[in-house]
Design an enzyme around this catalytic site. Structure first.
Site, PDB file in Angstrom:
ATOM      1  N   LYS A  81       0.854  -1.200   0.000  1.00  0.00           N
ATOM      2  CA  LYS A  81       0.000   0.000   0.000  1.00  0.00           C
ATOM      3  C   LYS A  81       0.881   1.238   0.000  1.00  0.00           C
ATOM      4  CE  LYS A  81      -4.522   0.199   2.106  1.00  0.00           C
ATOM      5  NZ  LYS A  81      -5.222   0.388   3.371  1.00  0.00           N
TER       6      LYS A  81
HETATM    7  C1  E4P Z   1      -8.591   0.856   3.387  1.00  0.00           C
HETATM    8  O1  E4P Z   1      -7.709   0.394   2.717  1.00  0.00           O
HETATM    9  C2  E4P Z   1      -8.453   1.987   4.309  1.00  0.00           C
HETATM   10  O2  E4P Z   1      -7.299   1.824   5.042  1.00  0.00           O
HETATM   11  C3  E4P Z   1      -9.653   2.111   5.199  1.00  0.00           C
HETATM   12  O3  E4P Z   1     -10.803   1.717   4.491  1.00  0.00           O
HETATM   13  C4  E4P Z   1      -9.814   3.466   5.830  1.00  0.00           C
HETATM   14  O4  E4P Z   1     -11.041   3.534   6.501  1.00  0.00           O
HETATM   15  P1  E4P Z   1     -11.400   4.680   7.534  1.00  0.00           P
HETATM   16  O5  E4P Z   1     -11.670   5.925   6.784  1.00  0.00           O
HETATM   17  O6  E4P Z   1     -12.635   4.176   8.229  1.00  0.00           O
HETATM   18  O7  E4P Z   1     -10.245   4.818   8.474  1.00  0.00           O
END
Ligand code: E4P
Length: 307
Positions: free
Chosen positions: A98
């Site tokens: 990521k």
């Molecule tokens: C996904 O890859 C993200 O890390 C995640 O969905 C972020 O979600 P949030 O906005 O609830 O922290």
């Protein structure tokens, strides 16, 4: 649509995988913090290397697990990505790296291309990248051009941003009714346009009228009316140009939002454990199963006992 579970908690990953509907896992540093804090609360120590290996094995071969880098410059992110990939991909062959779309390195200009440069270098080495923190279709277009395997638009955070700008108070899981906002915008705009036309204003004057401009953009983030709209626009752009990058609708807040990103054509939604559970619920389903259970006659029950 594929379903990823958006958590770093091993117990949640294990349980969600046991349901037979999970196609992958996404983590980020905040999710890992939550998982570590929960374990520490129970008095457990965490060996992070082993812990990550357990996540990868639980998800299993063919089920991608996103692991995020923590640095902000391309050189550092690249080194971390190579470490994560070489150290962990041998466990189950399912590591995805990521990388944030823009890291805003302190001291540099407001924007930088450190994320994009890293994505490009990793994709040239066939290392799959999930480009994270995408809040605009433009960012998603650039991520795809750099070779990201996945792009993660944060639908929930865009909804949070729009709602906050509108002064709407909300709790994290609340559904954002952007269609209602659109209706309000349309009606308010129609009324003020009629008033101005009655006062004799011409179209060119109306186009530059500040009240009309504000009204037209009411509840929008630079042309995006919701997180679902963001996902839909990215899906459309990728489809226009045949990009192979898959859209992971991220930052899911509730079951209805998952429904809407599915309608919008998201290839994947990464969903918190609690929201996957919410997707199963309806009072009439609960009532129905109670009635069916009550109505089982002995003659019918008997056939199962004799089998
Ligand atoms: C996904 O890859 C993200 O890390 C995640 O969905 C972020 O979600 P949030 O906005 O609830 O922290």
């Amino acid at each position: 649509m594929k379903i990823f579970v958006d958590t770093a908690k091993l117990d949640e990953i294990k349980e969600a995988c046991s349901w037979g509907i999970v196609d992958g896992v996404t983590t980020n540093p905040s999710l890992i913090k939550r998982a570590v804090d929960a374990l520490k609360e129970k008095g457990e120590k965490v060996d992070m290397l082993t812990y990550i290996e357990q996540i990868l094995k639980t998800a299993g071969k063919g089920h991608p697990v996103s692991l995020e880098v923590i640095s902000l410059t391309s050189d550092e992110m690249f080194k971390e990505a190579i470490f994560l990939y070489e150290r962990f991909n041998k466990v189950a062959g399912n590591v995805v790296i990521k990388i944030p779309i823009n890291t805003f390195v302190q001291g540099c200009s407001y924007t930088n291309f450190e994320g994009l440069k890293t994505i490009k270098k990793l994709s040239e080495r066939d290392i799959p990248v999930n480009c994270t923190l995408i809040m605009t279709p433009e960012q998603a277009l650039l991520a795809a051009k750099a070779g990201a395997r996945y792009a993660s638009p944060f639908a929930g955070r865009v909804d949070d941003y729009i709602r906050k700008n509108l002064g709407i108070s909300f709790k994290k899981g609340d559904y954002f009714d952007f269609e209602l906002i659109e209706e309000l915008r349309y009606q308010a705009l129609e009324e003020s346009i009629e008033d101005y036309i009655d006062q004799g204003e011409r179209v060119d004057e109306l186009y530059q009228n500040e009240e009309i401009i504000r009204g037209a953009n009411f509840g929008k983030d630079n042309g995006i009316s919701s997180g679902v709209d963001l996902v839909a626009q990215i899906v459309q752009i990728y489809s226009n140009y045949g990009f192979g990058t898959e859209v992971i609708a991220s930052s899911m807040r509730n079951a209805r939002q998952v429904r809407e990103v599915a309608q919008a054509g998201a290839h994947i939604a990464t969903i918190p454990f609690s929201v996957i559970k919410e997707m199963m619920q309806h009072p009439k389903t609960e009532e129905g199963i109670k009635l069916f259970t009550r109505d089982v006659v002995p003659e019918y029950r008997k056939i199962f006992e004799e089998k």
